[in-house]
Design a protein around this motif. Sequence first.
Motif, PDB file in Angstrom:
ATOM      1  N   THR A 113      -6.519 -11.284 -25.716  1.00  0.00           N
ATOM      2  CA  THR A 113      -6.166 -11.849 -27.020  1.00  0.00           C
ATOM      3  C   THR A 113      -7.266 -11.597 -28.033  1.00  0.00           C
ATOM      4  N   ARG A 114      -8.504 -11.771 -27.625  1.00  0.00           N
ATOM      5  CA  ARG A 114      -9.629 -11.545 -28.530  1.00  0.00           C
ATOM      6  C   ARG A 114      -9.680 -10.096 -29.007  1.00  0.00           C
ATOM      7  N   ARG A 145      -6.535  -9.466 -31.377  1.00  0.00           N
ATOM      8  CA  ARG A 145      -6.674 -10.143 -32.676  1.00  0.00           C
ATOM      9  C   ARG A 145      -7.755  -9.495 -33.525  1.00  0.00           C
ATOM     10  N   CYS A 148      -6.216  -6.378 -34.929  1.00  0.00           N
ATOM     11  CA  CYS A 148      -5.294  -6.713 -36.023  1.00  0.00           C
ATOM     12  C   CYS A 148      -6.046  -7.029 -37.308  1.00  0.00           C
ATOM     13  N   SER A 173      -5.668  -4.157 -40.915  1.00  0.00           N
ATOM     14  CA  SER A 173      -4.630  -4.910 -41.597  1.00  0.00           C
ATOM     15  C   SER A 173      -3.892  -4.138 -42.681  1.00  0.00           C
ATOM     16  N   PRO A 230      -0.681 -12.018 -26.358  1.00  0.00           N
ATOM     17  CA  PRO A 230      -0.412 -12.071 -27.806  1.00  0.00           C
ATOM     18  C   PRO A 230       0.505 -10.950 -28.274  1.00  0.00           C
ATOM     19  N   LEU A 248       1.353  -8.618 -31.483  1.00  0.00           N
ATOM     20  CA  LEU A 248       0.607  -8.192 -32.665  1.00  0.00           C
ATOM     21  C   LEU A 248       1.236  -8.689 -33.953  1.00  0.00           C
ATOM     22  N   CYS A 264       0.071 -12.139 -34.580  1.00  0.00           N
ATOM     23  CA  CYS A 264      -1.333 -12.166 -35.002  1.00  0.00           C
ATOM     24  C   CYS A 264      -1.432 -11.867 -36.494  1.00  0.00           C
ATOM     25  N   ARG A 265      -0.673 -10.886 -36.937  1.00  0.00           N
ATOM     26  CA  ARG A 265      -0.722 -10.506 -38.355  1.00  0.00           C
ATOM     27  C   ARG A 265      -0.112 -11.576 -39.226  1.00  0.00           C
ATOM     28  N   ALA A 320      -5.239 -12.809 -38.447  1.00  0.00           N
ATOM     29  CA  ALA A 320      -5.982 -12.490 -37.231  1.00  0.00           C
ATOM     30  C   ALA A 320      -7.382 -13.055 -37.221  1.00  0.00           C
ATOM     31  N   THR A 321      -7.912 -13.386 -38.366  1.00  0.00           N
ATOM     32  CA  THR A 321      -9.310 -13.821 -38.388  1.00  0.00           C
ATOM     33  C   THR A 321      -9.444 -15.337 -38.409  1.00  0.00           C
TER      34      THR A 321
END
Length: 133
Positions: free
Chosen positions: A61-62, A65, A68, A72, A121, A123, A126-127, A131-132
């Motif tokens: 996941t890390r 993310r 992503c 972006s 996850p 994607l 995440c978007r 993601a951050t």
Amino acid sequence: MDPAAYGYRPGRSATEAIQTGRPFIGASLSAKSVQRLKERAGDILVPGNMGAWSDVCETLTRVLRGWCGYFSPGSHYVTDKAIEAHVYDRVRNFLARRHKLPARAIGPFTMTAVFGELGAPRLRHCRRRGATS
């Protein structure tokens, strides 16, 4: 941002092509950067990784993310589908080996189970969430 990670090429937006018919410059991810991400996900999901699934999933996941967040801008739909299919395939094979299922068996590891209750996850999610954050 690494300019080699993106490919800029003329394309047509569906709405712009209908309205004006003029081409626009579209950004898409390079095949090399996508391949590197697939290799990195494969390196996490190797048979020798004996960590608990929660730790393996957290690491995956890390990585996804972070990817992503870095990639972006541009259009992602096709790339995200390809990466999600690869991640699903690797996770399914990883868990099937752990549970000693036959090589081609899906068993309880359907796509909804892998991306749902098992916590891998997607994607596009995440978007959507950022993601951050």
